[in-house]
Design an enzyme around this catalytic site. Structure first.
Site, mmCIF file in Angstrom:
data_model
loop_
_atom_site.group_PDB
_atom_site.id
_atom_site.type_symbol
_atom_site.label_atom_id
_atom_site.label_comp_id
_atom_site.label_asym_id
_atom_site.label_seq_id
_atom_site.Cartn_x
_atom_site.Cartn_y
_atom_site.Cartn_z
ATOM 1 N N GLU A 377 0.857 -1.190 0.000
ATOM 2 C CA GLU A 377 0.000 0.000 0.000
ATOM 3 C C GLU A 377 0.886 1.231 0.000
ATOM 4 O OE1 GLU A 377 -3.093 0.406 2.977
ATOM 5 O OE2 GLU A 377 -3.429 -1.760 2.969
HETATM 6 P P1 P53 Z 1 -7.917 5.676 4.340
HETATM 7 C C1 P53 Z 1 -3.009 4.221 9.311
HETATM 8 C C2 P53 Z 1 -1.743 4.383 8.809
HETATM 9 C C3 P53 Z 1 -1.481 3.930 7.561
HETATM 10 C C4 P53 Z 1 -2.464 3.258 6.831
HETATM 11 O O1 P53 Z 1 -6.599 4.812 4.562
HETATM 12 C C5 P53 Z 1 -3.714 3.053 7.352
HETATM 13 C C6 P53 Z 1 -3.972 3.588 8.559
HETATM 14 C C7 P53 Z 1 -5.331 3.468 9.083
HETATM 15 O O2 P53 Z 1 -5.540 2.157 9.434
HETATM 16 O O3 P53 Z 1 -4.725 2.306 6.754
HETATM 17 C C8 P53 Z 1 -4.557 1.649 5.532
HETATM 18 O O4 P53 Z 1 -8.810 4.845 3.513
HETATM 19 C C9 P53 Z 1 -5.502 0.453 5.406
HETATM 20 C C10 P53 Z 1 -6.520 0.572 4.300
HETATM 21 C C11 P53 Z 1 -6.920 2.015 4.163
HETATM 22 C C12 P53 Z 1 -5.693 2.789 3.717
HETATM 23 O O5 P53 Z 1 -4.644 2.672 4.661
HETATM 24 O O6 P53 Z 1 -8.448 5.943 5.674
HETATM 25 O O7 P53 Z 1 -4.816 -0.772 5.249
HETATM 26 O O8 P53 Z 1 -7.610 -0.286 4.558
HETATM 27 O O9 P53 Z 1 -7.980 2.247 3.297
HETATM 28 C C13 P53 Z 1 -5.948 4.253 3.473
HETATM 29 O O10 P53 Z 1 -7.487 6.903 3.623
#
Ligand code: P53
Length: 479
Positions: A377
Protein backbone atom coordinates in the site's frame (compact mmCIF):
# COMPACT_ATOMS: atom_id res chain seq x y z
CA UNK A 1 20.01 3.50 -17.03
CA UNK A 2 22.37 0.59 -16.58
CA UNK A 3 20.85 -2.74 -15.74
CA UNK A 4 22.00 -2.79 -12.13
CA UNK A 5 20.12 0.44 -11.46
CA UNK A 6 16.82 -0.96 -12.65
CA UNK A 7 14.06 -2.82 -10.92
CA UNK A 8 14.29 -6.57 -11.39
CA UNK A 9 12.44 -8.30 -14.21
CA UNK A 10 9.25 -9.88 -12.93
CA UNK A 11 8.73 -7.04 -10.46
CA UNK A 12 5.12 -7.20 -9.29
CA UNK A 13 3.51 -3.91 -10.31
CA UNK A 14 -0.14 -3.74 -9.42
CA UNK A 15 -2.69 -2.17 -7.14
CA UNK A 16 -4.38 -2.90 -3.83
CA UNK A 17 -7.81 -2.84 -2.24
CA UNK A 18 -9.63 -4.76 0.49
CA UNK A 19 -12.84 -6.75 0.16
CA UNK A 20 -14.94 -4.67 2.53
CA UNK A 21 -13.93 -1.37 0.92
CA UNK A 22 -14.84 -2.36 -2.63
CA UNK A 23 -17.14 -5.36 -2.86
CA UNK A 24 -20.49 -4.26 -1.51
CA UNK A 25 -23.03 -7.06 -1.82
CA UNK A 26 -22.83 -7.19 1.96
CA UNK A 27 -25.87 -9.47 2.25
CA UNK A 28 -25.50 -11.36 -1.04
CA UNK A 29 -24.29 -14.87 -1.78
CA UNK A 30 -24.94 -15.93 1.80
CA UNK A 31 -22.45 -13.44 3.24
CA UNK A 32 -22.66 -12.75 6.97
CA UNK A 33 -22.40 -9.39 8.75
CA UNK A 34 -18.82 -8.24 9.26
CA UNK A 35 -17.45 -5.60 11.60
CA UNK A 36 -17.14 -3.27 8.60
CA UNK A 37 -20.90 -3.60 8.09
CA UNK A 38 -21.65 -1.93 11.44
CA UNK A 39 -19.44 1.11 10.88
CA UNK A 40 -21.16 4.29 9.77
CA UNK A 41 -19.81 6.89 7.38
CA UNK A 42 -17.75 9.75 8.87
CA UNK A 43 -15.58 12.49 7.48
CA UNK A 44 -12.34 14.28 8.29
CA UNK A 45 -12.70 15.14 11.98
CA UNK A 46 -16.01 13.25 12.35
CA UNK A 47 -15.44 9.71 13.65
CA UNK A 48 -17.16 6.70 12.19
CA UNK A 49 -19.59 5.21 14.70
CA UNK A 50 -19.61 1.51 15.54
CA UNK A 51 -23.28 0.58 16.05
CA UNK A 52 -24.78 -2.34 17.94
CA UNK A 53 -25.49 -4.46 14.89
CA UNK A 54 -26.95 -2.99 11.72
CA UNK A 55 -29.45 -0.35 12.85
CA UNK A 56 -32.09 1.47 10.81
CA UNK A 57 -31.48 5.14 10.06
CA UNK A 58 -27.70 4.90 9.67
CA UNK A 59 -25.52 5.09 6.58
CA UNK A 60 -23.11 2.17 6.26
CA UNK A 61 -20.87 2.85 3.26
CA UNK A 62 -19.34 -0.64 3.18
CA UNK A 63 -22.73 -2.23 2.43
CA UNK A 64 -22.39 -1.10 -1.15
CA UNK A 65 -18.66 -0.38 -1.29
CA UNK A 66 -18.07 0.40 -4.95
CA UNK A 67 -20.04 -2.65 -6.09
CA UNK A 68 -16.95 -4.58 -7.09
CA UNK A 69 -18.97 -7.72 -6.33
CA UNK A 70 -21.01 -7.07 -9.45
CA UNK A 71 -18.46 -4.99 -11.44
CA UNK A 72 -15.30 -7.05 -10.97
CA UNK A 73 -15.02 -8.19 -14.59
CA UNK A 74 -15.04 -4.64 -15.82
CA UNK A 75 -12.54 -3.60 -13.13
CA UNK A 76 -10.16 -6.47 -13.81
CA UNK A 77 -10.23 -5.60 -17.52
CA UNK A 78 -9.16 -2.06 -16.59
CA UNK A 79 -6.37 -3.40 -14.35
CA UNK A 80 -5.20 -5.52 -17.27
CA UNK A 81 -5.28 -2.50 -19.55
CA UNK A 82 -2.97 -0.69 -17.11
CA UNK A 83 -0.66 -3.69 -17.32
CA UNK A 84 -1.03 -4.95 -13.75
CA UNK A 85 1.15 -7.95 -12.95
CA UNK A 86 -0.64 -8.51 -9.66
CA UNK A 87 -3.71 -7.36 -7.75
CA UNK A 88 -3.99 -7.30 -3.99
CA UNK A 89 -7.34 -7.79 -2.33
CA UNK A 90 -8.63 -9.72 0.65
CA UNK A 91 -11.07 -12.57 1.11
CA UNK A 92 -14.07 -11.47 3.14
CA UNK A 93 -14.15 -14.03 5.96
CA UNK A 94 -17.95 -13.59 6.17
CA UNK A 95 -18.44 -14.81 2.60
CA UNK A 96 -16.77 -18.08 3.54
CA UNK A 97 -17.93 -18.45 7.16
CA UNK A 98 -20.84 -16.01 7.59
CA UNK A 99 -20.75 -16.19 11.39
CA UNK A 100 -17.19 -17.40 11.75
CA UNK A 101 -17.91 -20.40 13.97
CA UNK A 102 -19.59 -22.74 11.47
CA UNK A 103 -18.10 -26.14 10.69
CA UNK A 104 -18.74 -25.96 6.94
CA UNK A 105 -17.93 -23.11 4.55
CA UNK A 106 -20.40 -21.30 2.32
CA UNK A 107 -19.96 -22.56 -1.23
CA UNK A 108 -21.36 -19.42 -2.91
CA UNK A 109 -18.67 -17.34 -1.22
CA UNK A 110 -15.91 -19.72 -2.27
CA UNK A 111 -17.23 -19.67 -5.82
CA UNK A 112 -17.08 -15.87 -5.96
CA UNK A 113 -13.34 -15.86 -5.28
CA UNK A 114 -12.80 -18.72 -7.72
CA UNK A 115 -14.46 -16.56 -10.36
CA UNK A 116 -12.47 -13.47 -9.38
CA UNK A 117 -9.13 -15.30 -9.38
CA UNK A 118 -9.92 -16.97 -12.71
CA UNK A 119 -10.69 -13.57 -14.18
CA UNK A 120 -7.35 -12.18 -12.94
CA UNK A 121 -5.38 -15.21 -14.13
CA UNK A 122 -7.01 -14.93 -17.56
CA UNK A 123 -5.00 -11.71 -17.98
CA UNK A 124 -1.87 -13.04 -16.28
CA UNK A 125 -2.51 -11.02 -13.11
CA UNK A 126 -1.30 -12.73 -9.91
CA UNK A 127 -3.72 -12.45 -6.99
CA UNK A 128 -2.06 -11.22 -3.76
CA UNK A 129 -4.43 -12.13 -0.96
CA UNK A 130 -4.84 -10.82 2.58
CA UNK A 131 -6.64 -13.27 4.83
CA UNK A 132 -7.85 -10.70 7.31
CA UNK A 133 -8.29 -7.06 6.35
CA UNK A 134 -10.52 -5.34 8.94
CA UNK A 135 -13.58 -7.50 8.18
CA UNK A 136 -13.97 -10.31 10.73
CA UNK A 137 -17.44 -11.76 11.35
CA UNK A 138 -19.51 -9.55 13.65
CA UNK A 139 -20.87 -12.68 15.31
CA UNK A 140 -17.38 -13.47 16.66
CA UNK A 141 -17.31 -10.05 18.26
CA UNK A 142 -20.77 -10.30 19.83
CA UNK A 143 -20.57 -13.90 20.99
CA UNK A 144 -16.89 -14.33 21.77
CA UNK A 145 -15.46 -10.85 22.38
CA UNK A 146 -13.34 -10.83 19.22
CA UNK A 147 -9.66 -11.79 19.23
CA UNK A 148 -9.40 -11.42 22.98
CA UNK A 149 -10.91 -14.89 23.07
CA UNK A 150 -8.46 -17.67 22.25
CA UNK A 151 -11.23 -19.63 20.47
CA UNK A 152 -11.05 -17.14 17.61
CA UNK A 153 -7.58 -18.49 16.79
CA UNK A 154 -9.14 -21.83 15.83
CA UNK A 155 -11.93 -20.19 13.83
CA UNK A 156 -9.41 -18.17 11.86
CA UNK A 157 -7.19 -21.17 11.23
CA UNK A 158 -10.21 -23.13 9.98
CA UNK A 159 -11.18 -20.32 7.61
CA UNK A 160 -7.60 -20.02 6.39
CA UNK A 161 -7.21 -23.75 5.87
CA UNK A 162 -10.31 -23.80 3.70
CA UNK A 163 -9.18 -20.97 1.43
CA UNK A 164 -5.49 -21.94 1.28
CA UNK A 165 -6.58 -25.39 0.10
CA UNK A 166 -9.27 -24.20 -2.24
CA UNK A 167 -7.06 -21.69 -4.06
CA UNK A 168 -3.75 -23.51 -3.79
CA UNK A 169 -3.26 -23.61 -7.53
CA UNK A 170 -4.55 -20.06 -8.16
CA UNK A 171 -2.95 -17.91 -5.44
CA UNK A 172 0.74 -17.94 -4.53
CA UNK A 173 1.11 -14.69 -2.54
CA UNK A 174 -0.67 -14.37 0.80
CA UNK A 175 -0.64 -12.17 3.89
CA UNK A 176 -2.16 -13.00 7.25
CA UNK A 177 -3.31 -9.81 9.07
CA UNK A 178 -3.50 -6.41 7.44
CA UNK A 179 -1.73 -3.67 9.39
CA UNK A 180 -1.67 -5.86 12.47
CA UNK A 181 0.18 -3.10 14.33
CA UNK A 182 -2.54 -0.46 14.00
CA UNK A 183 -4.12 -1.74 17.20
CA UNK A 184 -1.05 -0.57 19.09
CA UNK A 185 -3.08 2.63 19.15
CA UNK A 186 -5.49 1.09 21.64
CA UNK A 187 -6.74 4.50 22.77
CA UNK A 188 -8.62 5.02 19.52
CA UNK A 189 -11.60 2.60 19.27
CA UNK A 190 -11.57 2.21 15.50
CA UNK A 191 -8.13 0.60 15.40
CA UNK A 192 -8.70 -2.13 17.94
CA UNK A 193 -12.07 -2.77 16.39
CA UNK A 194 -10.86 -3.13 12.83
CA UNK A 195 -7.84 -5.28 13.67
CA UNK A 196 -9.49 -7.60 16.15
CA UNK A 197 -13.09 -6.71 17.02
CA UNK A 198 -12.09 -5.40 20.44
CA UNK A 199 -12.60 -1.96 21.92
CA UNK A 200 -9.66 -1.95 24.27
CA UNK A 201 -10.83 0.92 26.45
CA UNK A 202 -13.75 -1.27 27.54
CA UNK A 203 -11.22 -3.61 29.17
CA UNK A 204 -9.96 -2.97 32.67
CA UNK A 205 -6.36 -3.04 31.47
CA UNK A 206 -6.62 -1.84 27.88
CA UNK A 207 -2.98 -2.15 26.97
CA UNK A 208 -2.71 -5.63 28.43
CA UNK A 209 -5.83 -6.62 26.48
CA UNK A 210 -4.17 -5.32 23.33
CA UNK A 211 -1.11 -7.47 23.98
CA UNK A 212 -3.30 -10.51 24.65
CA UNK A 213 -5.02 -10.01 21.30
CA UNK A 214 -1.65 -9.52 19.66
CA UNK A 215 -0.43 -12.82 21.06
CA UNK A 216 -3.51 -14.66 19.79
CA UNK A 217 -2.98 -13.23 16.33
CA UNK A 218 0.71 -14.18 16.35
CA UNK A 219 -0.22 -17.76 17.18
CA UNK A 220 -2.91 -17.76 14.47
CA UNK A 221 -0.55 -16.25 11.92
CA UNK A 222 2.21 -18.75 12.69
CA UNK A 223 -0.20 -21.68 12.44
CA UNK A 224 -1.47 -20.42 9.10
CA UNK A 225 2.06 -19.90 7.72
CA UNK A 226 3.02 -23.46 8.67
CA UNK A 227 -0.22 -24.89 7.33
CA UNK A 228 0.18 -22.93 4.10
CA UNK A 229 3.68 -24.26 3.51
CA UNK A 230 2.39 -27.79 4.04
CA UNK A 231 -0.43 -27.22 1.55
CA UNK A 232 1.83 -25.72 -1.11
CA UNK A 233 5.57 -25.25 -0.51
CA UNK A 234 5.59 -22.55 -3.20
CA UNK A 235 3.33 -20.27 -1.18
CA UNK A 236 4.85 -16.96 -0.13
CA UNK A 237 3.08 -15.88 3.05
CA UNK A 238 3.89 -12.47 4.45
CA UNK A 239 3.11 -10.48 7.53
CA UNK A 240 1.72 -6.99 6.97
CA UNK A 241 2.39 -3.88 9.03
CA UNK A 242 1.61 -0.20 8.70
CA UNK A 243 5.11 1.23 8.45
CA UNK A 244 5.14 4.75 9.82
CA UNK A 245 8.75 5.66 10.54
CA UNK A 246 9.03 7.82 13.63
CA UNK A 247 11.81 10.39 13.52
CA UNK A 248 13.32 12.21 16.46
CA UNK A 249 12.19 15.83 16.19
CA UNK A 250 15.71 16.96 17.07
CA UNK A 251 19.14 15.44 17.60
CA UNK A 252 18.63 15.76 21.35
CA UNK A 253 19.48 12.26 22.63
CA UNK A 254 16.21 12.10 24.54
CA UNK A 255 14.26 12.69 21.32
CA UNK A 256 16.30 10.00 19.59
CA UNK A 257 15.52 7.45 22.28
CA UNK A 258 11.86 8.44 22.33
CA UNK A 259 11.68 7.81 18.59
CA UNK A 260 13.35 4.44 19.09
CA UNK A 261 10.86 3.50 21.80
CA UNK A 262 7.98 4.55 19.55
CA UNK A 263 9.31 2.26 16.84
CA UNK A 264 9.60 -0.62 19.29
CA UNK A 265 5.88 -0.28 19.99
CA UNK A 266 5.23 -0.92 16.31
CA UNK A 267 8.08 -3.28 15.46
CA UNK A 268 7.08 -5.92 17.99
CA UNK A 269 4.38 -6.95 15.51
CA UNK A 270 6.77 -7.69 12.66
CA UNK A 271 9.60 -8.82 14.96
CA UNK A 272 7.57 -11.76 16.25
CA UNK A 273 6.07 -12.65 12.88
CA UNK A 274 9.43 -12.50 11.10
CA UNK A 275 11.73 -13.88 13.79
CA UNK A 276 9.45 -16.26 15.66
CA UNK A 277 10.04 -15.03 19.21
CA UNK A 278 9.32 -12.01 21.39
CA UNK A 279 11.87 -9.21 21.48
CA UNK A 280 13.45 -8.46 24.85
CA UNK A 281 12.06 -4.92 24.95
CA UNK A 282 8.48 -6.29 24.97
CA UNK A 283 9.14 -8.92 27.64
CA UNK A 284 10.75 -6.21 29.79
CA UNK A 285 7.77 -3.91 29.25
CA UNK A 286 5.33 -6.62 30.36
CA UNK A 287 7.39 -7.34 33.49
CA UNK A 288 7.72 -3.62 34.27
CA UNK A 289 3.98 -2.99 33.89
CA UNK A 290 2.92 -6.22 35.58
CA UNK A 291 1.10 -7.53 32.52
CA UNK A 292 0.07 -11.14 32.55
CA UNK A 293 -0.32 -12.42 28.98
CA UNK A 294 -1.92 -15.86 28.76
CA UNK A 295 0.04 -18.29 26.64
CA UNK A 296 -0.21 -22.01 26.09
CA UNK A 297 2.71 -24.36 26.55
CA UNK A 298 3.44 -24.94 22.88
CA UNK A 299 2.92 -21.35 21.70
CA UNK A 300 6.62 -20.55 21.71
CA UNK A 301 7.31 -23.50 19.43
CA UNK A 302 4.38 -22.56 17.17
CA UNK A 303 5.78 -19.05 16.76
CA UNK A 304 9.22 -20.41 15.93
CA UNK A 305 7.82 -22.69 13.24
CA UNK A 306 5.61 -20.08 11.60
CA UNK A 307 7.89 -17.24 10.54
CA UNK A 308 6.54 -15.25 7.61
CA UNK A 309 8.33 -15.33 4.25
CA UNK A 310 8.29 -11.63 3.48
CA UNK A 311 7.44 -8.27 5.00
CA UNK A 312 4.35 -6.73 3.44
CA UNK A 313 3.86 -3.15 4.50
CA UNK A 314 1.90 0.00 3.83
CA UNK A 315 3.66 3.31 3.62
CA UNK A 316 1.80 6.61 3.55
CA UNK A 317 3.63 8.95 5.89
CA UNK A 318 6.24 9.49 8.56
CA UNK A 319 5.88 11.01 12.03
CA UNK A 320 8.18 12.92 14.36
CA UNK A 321 8.29 12.89 18.16
CA UNK A 322 9.64 15.23 20.81
CA UNK A 323 10.10 14.62 24.54
CA UNK A 324 8.63 17.90 25.78
CA UNK A 325 5.52 17.89 23.57
CA UNK A 326 3.30 16.64 26.37
CA UNK A 327 -0.28 15.85 25.51
CA UNK A 328 0.17 15.95 21.77
CA UNK A 329 -0.98 12.69 20.26
CA UNK A 330 -1.48 11.64 16.72
CA UNK A 331 -4.98 10.18 16.20
CA UNK A 332 -3.79 7.79 13.49
CA UNK A 333 -0.66 6.35 15.05
CA UNK A 334 -1.30 7.13 18.71
CA UNK A 335 2.34 7.99 19.43
CA UNK A 336 2.96 10.22 22.39
CA UNK A 337 4.87 13.39 21.72
CA UNK A 338 3.98 13.62 18.05
CA UNK A 339 4.74 17.01 16.53
CA UNK A 340 4.42 18.37 13.04
CA UNK A 341 7.53 17.88 10.96
CA UNK A 342 8.38 21.30 9.51
CA UNK A 343 10.32 19.75 6.62
CA UNK A 344 7.43 17.93 4.95
CA UNK A 345 3.95 18.85 3.73
CA UNK A 346 0.75 17.01 4.59
CA UNK A 347 -2.36 15.83 2.73
CA UNK A 348 -5.76 17.43 3.46
CA UNK A 349 -6.20 14.68 6.06
CA UNK A 350 -2.98 15.62 7.82
CA UNK A 351 -0.96 12.63 6.55
CA UNK A 352 2.61 13.89 6.17
CA UNK A 353 4.02 13.35 2.69
CA UNK A 354 7.56 12.01 2.88
CA UNK A 355 8.90 10.03 -0.11
CA UNK A 356 12.45 9.88 1.29
CA UNK A 357 10.96 8.22 4.35
CA UNK A 358 10.01 5.29 2.14
CA UNK A 359 13.66 4.64 1.26
CA UNK A 360 14.56 4.97 4.91
CA UNK A 361 11.74 2.59 5.91
CA UNK A 362 12.79 0.00 3.33
CA UNK A 363 16.36 0.03 4.60
CA UNK A 364 15.22 -0.26 8.20
CA UNK A 365 12.99 -3.25 7.47
CA UNK A 366 15.45 -5.02 5.23
CA UNK A 367 18.33 -4.68 7.67
CA UNK A 368 16.10 -5.79 10.51
CA UNK A 369 14.81 -8.99 8.89
CA UNK A 370 16.92 -9.64 5.77
CA UNK A 371 13.84 -10.95 4.04
CA UNK A 372 12.16 -9.65 0.87
CA UNK A 373 9.84 -6.68 1.20
CA UNK A 374 6.57 -6.03 -0.59
CA UNK A 375 5.10 -2.51 -0.64
CA UNK A 376 1.44 -3.49 -0.61
CA UNK A 377 0.00 0.00 0.00
CA UNK A 378 1.11 3.52 -0.80
CA UNK A 379 -0.95 6.36 -2.13
CA UNK A 380 -2.47 9.76 -1.89
CA UNK A 381 -6.00 10.31 -0.65
CA UNK A 382 -7.49 13.44 -2.21
CA UNK A 383 -10.68 15.06 -3.39
CA UNK A 384 -10.77 14.74 -7.16
CA UNK A 385 -12.61 17.31 -9.26
CA UNK A 386 -13.25 16.74 -12.96
CA UNK A 387 -12.16 19.53 -15.34
CA UNK A 388 -14.46 21.20 -17.88
CA UNK A 389 -14.22 18.12 -20.10
CA UNK A 390 -15.14 15.82 -17.26
CA UNK A 391 -11.58 14.46 -16.92
CA UNK A 392 -9.86 14.12 -13.55
CA UNK A 393 -6.37 15.53 -13.92
CA UNK A 394 -4.87 14.14 -10.75
CA UNK A 395 -1.35 15.49 -11.13
CA UNK A 396 -1.02 15.70 -7.32
CA UNK A 397 -1.47 11.93 -7.18
CA UNK A 398 1.00 11.35 -10.00
CA UNK A 399 3.52 13.61 -8.22
CA UNK A 400 3.10 11.71 -4.97
CA UNK A 401 3.48 8.29 -6.57
CA UNK A 402 6.36 9.35 -8.82
CA UNK A 403 8.32 10.70 -5.85
CA UNK A 404 7.74 7.51 -3.89
CA UNK A 405 8.67 5.25 -6.80
CA UNK A 406 11.90 7.21 -7.27
CA UNK A 407 12.86 6.59 -3.65
CA UNK A 408 11.76 2.97 -3.87
CA UNK A 409 14.09 2.51 -6.83
CA UNK A 410 16.98 4.02 -4.88
CA UNK A 411 16.40 1.59 -2.05
CA UNK A 412 16.54 -1.28 -4.54
CA UNK A 413 19.25 -0.04 -6.89
CA UNK A 414 21.60 1.83 -4.51
CA UNK A 415 20.95 0.16 -1.20
CA UNK A 416 20.31 -3.38 -2.43
CA UNK A 417 16.97 -3.92 -0.75
CA UNK A 418 15.13 -6.97 -2.05
CA UNK A 419 11.67 -5.85 -3.14
CA UNK A 420 8.98 -8.10 -4.59
CA UNK A 421 6.53 -5.54 -5.83
CA UNK A 422 4.54 -2.37 -5.45
CA UNK A 423 0.76 -2.15 -5.21
CA UNK A 424 -0.54 1.41 -4.70
CA UNK A 425 -3.57 1.61 -2.46
CA UNK A 426 -7.07 2.10 -3.79
CA UNK A 427 -6.13 1.60 -7.46
CA UNK A 428 -9.89 1.61 -7.89
CA UNK A 429 -11.61 4.38 -5.87
CA UNK A 430 -13.10 2.82 -2.77
CA UNK A 431 -14.58 3.56 0.64
CA UNK A 432 -11.97 5.17 2.88
CA UNK A 433 -11.18 3.10 5.92
CA UNK A 434 -10.56 5.77 8.56
CA UNK A 435 -13.37 8.11 7.56
CA UNK A 436 -15.80 5.92 5.59
CA UNK A 437 -15.87 8.52 2.83
CA UNK A 438 -16.24 8.09 -0.90
CA UNK A 439 -14.77 11.52 -1.55
CA UNK A 440 -11.33 10.64 -0.17
CA UNK A 441 -10.02 8.95 -3.30
CA UNK A 442 -6.85 7.09 -4.25
CA UNK A 443 -7.68 5.53 -7.61
CA UNK A 444 -6.35 5.48 -11.13
CA UNK A 445 -9.90 4.40 -11.88
CA UNK A 446 -12.62 6.82 -10.85
CA UNK A 447 -15.85 5.48 -9.40
CA UNK A 448 -18.81 7.78 -9.76
CA UNK A 449 -20.17 7.65 -6.23
CA UNK A 450 -20.04 10.58 -3.83
CA UNK A 451 -20.57 11.43 -0.19
CA UNK A 452 -23.71 13.44 -1.02
CA UNK A 453 -25.26 10.16 -2.16
CA UNK A 454 -25.09 10.93 -5.87
CA UNK A 455 -23.46 8.68 -8.46
CA UNK A 456 -24.18 5.45 -10.29
CA UNK A 457 -20.92 3.56 -9.64
CA UNK A 458 -19.81 3.94 -13.24
CA UNK A 459 -16.06 3.71 -13.84
CA UNK A 460 -13.76 6.19 -15.60
CA UNK A 461 -10.03 6.66 -16.21
CA UNK A 462 -8.18 9.46 -14.47
CA UNK A 463 -5.06 11.08 -15.90
CA UNK A 464 -3.02 8.86 -13.57
CA UNK A 465 -4.38 5.78 -15.38
CA UNK A 466 -2.25 6.24 -18.50
CA UNK A 467 0.65 7.54 -16.41
CA UNK A 468 0.75 4.35 -14.35
CA UNK A 469 0.31 2.29 -17.51
CA UNK A 470 3.57 3.68 -18.91
CA UNK A 471 5.32 3.31 -15.55
CA UNK A 472 4.52 -0.40 -15.62
CA UNK A 473 5.31 -0.80 -19.33
CA UNK A 474 8.78 0.71 -18.76
CA UNK A 475 9.33 -1.24 -15.50
CA UNK A 476 9.54 2.04 -13.63
CA UNK A 477 11.83 3.90 -16.04
CA UNK A 478 9.29 6.40 -17.45
CA UNK A 479 8.05 8.29 -14.46
P1 P53 B 1 -7.92 5.68 4.34
C1 P53 B 1 -3.01 4.22 9.31
C2 P53 B 1 -1.74 4.38 8.81
C3 P53 B 1 -1.48 3.93 7.56
C4 P53 B 1 -2.46 3.26 6.83
O1 P53 B 1 -6.60 4.81 4.56
C5 P53 B 1 -3.71 3.05 7.35
C6 P53 B 1 -3.97 3.59 8.56
C7 P53 B 1 -5.33 3.47 9.08
O2 P53 B 1 -5.54 2.16 9.43
O3 P53 B 1 -4.72 2.31 6.75
C8 P53 B 1 -4.56 1.65 5.53
O4 P53 B 1 -8.81 4.85 3.51
C9 P53 B 1 -5.50 0.45 5.41
C10 P53 B 1 -6.52 0.57 4.30
C11 P53 B 1 -6.92 2.02 4.16
C12 P53 B 1 -5.69 2.79 3.72
O5 P53 B 1 -4.64 2.67 4.66
O6 P53 B 1 -8.45 5.94 5.67
O7 P53 B 1 -4.82 -0.77 5.25
O8 P53 B 1 -7.61 -0.29 4.56
O9 P53 B 1 -7.98 2.25 3.30
C13 P53 B 1 -5.95 4.25 3.47
O10 P53 B 1 -7.49 6.90 3.62
Amino acid sequence: MSAELQLPKGFLWGGAVAAHQVEGGWDQGGKGVSIADVMTGGSHGVDRVITDGVQPGHFYPNHKGVEFYSHYKQDVALFAEMGFKCFRTSIAWTRIFPNGDEQQPNEAGLQFYDDLFDELLKYGIEPVITLSHFEMPYHLVKEYGGWHNRKVVDFFVRFSEVVLNRYKSKVKYWMTFNEINNQRNWQYPLFGYCCSGVIFTEHEKPEQAMYQVMHHQFVASAKVVKLGHDINPDFQIGCMIAMVPVYPFSCHPDDVVLAQESMHQRYVFSDVQMRGYYPAYTLKEWARKGYDIQMEADDAETLRQGCADYVGFSYYMSNAVKTDASGVDDPITGFEGVVKNPHVKASDWGWQIDPVGLRYAMNELYERYQKPLFIVENGFGAIDKPNANGVIEDDYRIDYLRAHIEEMKKAVAYDGVELMGYTPWGCLDCVSFTTGQYDKRYGFIHVNKNDDGSGDFSRGKKKSFSWYQQVIASNGENL
